[in-house]
Design a protein around this motif. Structure first.
Motif: not given
Length: 146
Positions: A96-115
């Motif tokens: 969101q800050q865009g400080e390093n010029g990275m393009e937006p992308c989908m970010v997924i957090n997986i809570v169950r580490w085994t899954t």
């Protein structure tokens, strides 16, 4: 597929939770971490899998990378997968800050580490077998199948 850390240091389990092994991003190689852990307590770090993990990491890249140090010149990602809410928050904030010029992308957090581990293994297996441009053939199981 690439892997990154998001903190100020690389922190690996130590002899106790209050004594992690800490290394600086950018200045230490996986080989140096491996040698340090082996010298400190080869039996402990063989048993907990850290030495094996460092050996695998050495085959992939020279040293750990920090997410915040990436720039748009390093390439773009369509999807970023995290396994801790704290890490996801840091990745999203950085994008969101865009400080390093990275393009937006989908970010997924997986809570169950085994899954998450299962899904990442499936993604990696299939990424090697599908066309590098089109990931439309990438299929992941639903939660019921995991």
């Amino acid at each position: 597929m690439e892997s990154f850390g998001v903190g100020n240091h690389i922190k690996l389990p130590g002899p106790s939770p209050s004594q992690p092994n800490s290394y600086a991003f950018g200045s230490v190689t996986y080989k140096e971490i491996y040698d340090d852990l082996k010298q400190k307590d080869e039996k402990l770090y063989t048993h907990n899998g850290l030495l094996s993990m460092m050996q695998k990491d050495m085959k992939v890249k020279e040293k750990p990378q920090r997410w915040q140090d990436r720039t748009a010149d390093d390439g773009v990602f369509d999807v970023v997968v995290t396994f801790e809410k704290r890490v996801m928050d840091m990745v999203v904030q950085n994008l969101q800050q865009g400080e390093n010029g990275m393009e937006p992308c989908m970010v997924i957090n997986i809570v169950r580490w085994t899954t998450g581990l299962y899904l990442l293994c499936r993604m990696r297996e299939q990424a090697y077998t599908v066309d590098a441009v089109s990931y439309t053939h990438l299929t992941l199981p639903t939660n019921r199948e995991v």
